[in-house]
Design a protein around this motif. Structure first.
Motif: not given
Length: 520
Positions: A498-520
């Motif tokens: 699940l986390i690896s999937a989130e890291n795909v999104v971070k890579r596509l966004r150019g998001d280099r920060s540590p930590g999870p994405l913001e929840e809705r």
């Protein structure tokens, strides 16, 4: 060639296992039009399900750990875990059958765990308290810094807040788990309880960095739960999210190659010749298979020489038993630990011991899901799932779940496991009450899931294969080819997928920060 249906960016996800379905859901949430392709006829990948004569067997993961990772993932879609899964707290968390000792029930909860340790070895309760303090701190650090990150920038590790912990972090990465645990207690059973999570990491305790003592926080403090319906219910929940976000799931679609032009992946070509174009390709297939079979040499980030010195992790023989009658001797989760702990791991991770010519471990795991989930077995019967660690060697052969008969080696390993459970757990007539028996071997994992070397879980979490050493989740040769799943970062297990999937999104966004994405 399949054209885009509209002007939304398109994405192809290879694999409909946990990582593939999670990636599809998140990419749909990002606005991509997603197509998921899987060669098998059902979703779930290694987290599969088979029903034989009324017995419903999970054929993959069975421990629901890291509940916060699931909670966070579902929250990204505005849902609570309770909205999509029916979770049951397991008491005991597991039952331990240590060779030569009466069984022990291990109950989750810090106070309960400390009391158990103290009852076995005076002073061990206090030592465990300190150990669990460290495990909790390390777990929080991993979540905040090392799991939800692509390591595409220095922010995850080069931070003023982390600087005072560099010395401690160095020790956690370089001191092996078994040595780290040995300083806390002497009793073999207690040491085994704290080092067995290395198996969940597809690794040998002497090669697993002590950073992974954080795993004891998950089972002894956070607790162990079971999703009614098994991990099939988890896969169905992920599938539901992917479909809600507009993903198309195509089963029986075997990817033969990733197509490209210059430094861009253009899509995939299926077995049979059909080509599907996309703006982004995410492979959740085994990394070794992706790099060495789906790409030509000129476009490989990880050529064969990269894999040669690396550890493919644990192999397993899975034995699924339908048993007539009740088995009160067993809890939902059961661990059988050999007094020859070291030789067991040597037999699996190194050359087989002379006494174990097949390389099979005598430290095995037995799940009895029918203790919690009546749907897994006919009335009056029990469902057993047995995991026997073996070397990741296709030469051990197939089981008989998908073939007319199992290989001789797999059959002998299964026979030995049934006999061991009967003897160690006090079920003398177990074999006589088995009415269904099916097996899987390393060759099944290689054939069905394209698993490198027939490994069942994924590459071992050794120092060279952990955190920022585990690799990267984007190709160096194709800018829009990314990776997710247990064979890339952050690691093995459904929560890591699940986390690896989130890291795909971070890579596509150019998001280099540590930590999870913001929840809705």
């Amino acid at each position: 060639m399949t054209p885009a249906a509209n002007d939304r960016e398109t994405a192809i996800v290879i694999g409909a296992g946990a990582a593939g379905l999670a990636t599809a859901a998140l990419l749909g949430r990002e606005g991509y039009r997603v197509t998921v392709l899987d060669r098998l006829a059902a979703i779930g990948g290694r987290s599969g399900e088979e029903t034989v004569d009324g017995f419903r067997f999970d054929t993959g993961p069975s421990w629901y750990l890291m509940p916060d990772a699931f909670d966070h993932f579902f929250a990204l879609f505005g849902k609570r875990t309770a909205d999509v899964l029916d979770l049951v707290d397991l008491t005991p968390a597991y039952r331990l059958f240590a060779e030569g000792h009466p069984p022990l029930d291990v109950t989750s909860g810090r106070a309960e765990a400390e009391a158990l340790f103290e009852s076995i070895e005076p002073g061990a309760g206090r030592a465990l308290g300190s150990y669990l303090d460290s495990a909790a701190e390390t777990y929080d650090m991993a979540v905040e810094r090392f799991l939800y990150t692509t390591f595409s920038g220095v922010g995850a590790v080069a931070d003023a807040e982390l600087l005072p912990r560099y010395g401690e972090l160095a020790k956690l990465l370089t001191v092996p788990l078994d040595s780290f645990v040995a300083r806390r207690c002497r009793d073999t059973r207690l040491r085994q309880m704290l080092t067995y999570p290395a198996v969940f990491l597809s690794s040998h305790p002497s090669r697993t960095p002590s950073m992974y003592h954080l795993m004891s926080h998950t089972d002894l403090v956070q607790g162990v739960q079971y999703p009614q319906g098994g991990f099939t219910a988890v896969m169905e929940a992920l599938h539901g999210l992917a479909v809600e976000q507009g993903a198309e799931i195509r089963l029986g679609a075997d990817v033969a190659a990733i197509t490209f032009q210059g430094r861009r992946a253009t899509g995939v070509r299926l077995v049979g010749g059909e080509e599907i174009r996309a703006d982004v390709v995410v492979s959740c297939a085994d990394l070794h298979h992706t790099e060495t079979r789906l790409l030509p040499k000129a476009k490989r980030t990880y050529p064969e020489r990269y894999f040669a010195p690396r550890d493919p992790g644990l192999g397993t023989v899975l034995v699924m038993l339908g048993v007539e009658g009740a088995l009160p001797q067993l809890a939902h989760h059961n661990l059988l630990f050999s007094s020859e702990w070291g030789p067991d791991f040597e037999a699996v991770f190194n050359a087989p011991e002379p006494a174990r010519p097949l390389g099979a471990s005598r430290s095995i795991y037995v799940s009895k899901p029918s203790a919690t989930d009546p749907s897994t077995a006919p009335e009056g019967c029990e469902n057993l799932f047995v995991l026997v660690p073996v070397p990741p060697a296709e030469s051990l052969g197939h089981g008989d779940m998908y073939r007319a008969q199992a290989s001789p080696a797999v059959e002998r390993i299964a026979d030995a496991a049934v006999a061991q459970i009967a003897e160690w757990c006090g079920i003398a007539d177990l074999a006589e009450h088995v009415v269904v028996r099916r097996t899987l071997g390393p060759a099944d994992f290689a054939e069905r899931y394209n698993a490198w070397s027939g490994g069942s879980i994924g590459p071992a979490h050794t120092l060279r294969q952990s955190a920022f050493f585990r690799g990267r989740n984007r190709s160096k040769k194709l800018d829009n080819l990314l990776y997710a799943g247990a064979t890339t970062l952050p690691g093995v297990g459904v929560p890591m997928c699940l986390i690896s999937a989130e890291n795909v999104v971070k890579r596509l966004r150019g998001d280099r920060s540590p930590g999870p994405l913001e929840e809705r």
